[in-house]
Design an enzyme around this catalytic site. Sequence first.
Site, short mmCIF file in Angstrom:
data_model
loop_
_atom_site.label_atom_id
_atom_site.label_comp_id
_atom_site.label_asym_id
_atom_site.label_seq_id
_atom_site.Cartn_x
_atom_site.Cartn_y
_atom_site.Cartn_z
N TRP A 127 -36.21 -47.51 -38.10
CA TRP A 127 -36.66 -47.87 -36.76
C TRP A 127 -37.40 -49.20 -36.86
CZ3 TRP A 127 -41.85 -46.36 -34.45
CH2 TRP A 127 -41.90 -46.63 -33.07
N ALA A 210 -39.45 -37.39 -34.97
CA ALA A 210 -39.49 -37.68 -33.53
C ALA A 210 -38.44 -36.91 -32.74
CB ALA A 210 -39.29 -39.18 -33.30
N LYS A 243 -39.36 -36.89 -27.05
CA LYS A 243 -37.95 -36.53 -26.88
C LYS A 243 -37.77 -35.05 -26.62
CE LYS A 243 -37.80 -40.70 -28.86
NZ LYS A 243 -39.00 -41.44 -29.29
#
Length: 394
Positions: A127, A210, A243
């Site tokens: 990321w 995540a 999420k």
Amino acid sequence: MFEALKAQPADKILALMQKFREDPRSDKIDLGVGVYKNAEGVTPVMRAIKAAEHQLWETQISKAYVGLAGDPAYADAMIKLILADTVERGNIAAAATPGGTGAVRQAFELIKIANPSARVFVSDPTWPNHISILNYLGIETVTYRYFDRTTCGVNFDAMMSDLKTAVKGDVVLLHGCCHNPTGANLNAVQWQEVIDLLNARGLVPMIDIAYQGFGDGLEEDAVGVRMVAAGTPECLIAASCSKNFGIYRERTGLLMMVSNDAASQKLNQGTLAFLNRQNYSFPPDHGARLVTMILNDDALRADWAAELEEVRLGMLGLRQGLADELQRLSGSDRFGFLAQHRGMFSLLGTTPELVEKLRADNGIYMVGDSRMNIAGLNADTIPILAKAIIDAGI
């Protein structure tokens, strides 16, 4: 003073979002932004979140600050969700943060004050904000090979070879599940080999999780994290609720410090509270409160888990549909990896030039490294994307 400021590099994903908004084509497809969207292109508020918000509105009597580390009940609920019973609760320090990014930032701050000479090993690719924050803090970053652009899977031998160059006290950043941006994950055997290497070389694992529940299921997606937490002397875990609870704008995250020495928990907890105080003082509570209510209420939790499973299965269906259509058009199974990847993202493994061709010719927007958000597709756009990929010569 301000005249000395220099323009900072634009965030590539935010710039891509702006380009998409400005594109007048009615048939454009957004596969760039890392946000879950349903078939109608909407990021919905989950049913359990709505129900919990209604309960909270009726019962909450104060908006006073919570503690520097957030509500302990939130930490307890999240630790249970992620780690289950693999580690004694008394060995874990935890602090609420503004989203998963806040947890990552606080973890890097913690590394810097605990061991200023530590290097952080990150996967290639990872990321982008991982590297951006590390560079900003002046922490040395070392990449380890991860993605095999030929197979579009994990290049595990190369990964292990690169990690063997780390020295005692270095930190290895791992993705708990649904690797961003590749979608390619470690299996349980590989996780154990990584743990053995970490222990043999005295390395500290940091896990960014995540997307729990977006890959193979809530429990299955936590397997690697639990193995690391139980199998190493200490580790850091940065978790996000954006999420899997769909509360992106509520900025709800948690940083955990796990140690096999219960005597150090008080010091660790105090350090996390100190770091919060230096940055934003008291963390946001609204999202954390909703998560706590859902995880501690059987009916709300069951409804949340059911809707999350619908989301997960929907993304798997999109993956399979795209892989099948590409196989039909190409007469080849070379895109079969798309059905094997997990989470919102897959990396096509193509060039920035061909990604730009998809945008220019077809209005298909994905990040320049060929990361695409599978959740940006639906039954109508899968054939369009597949044809564009084949026509572009990918």
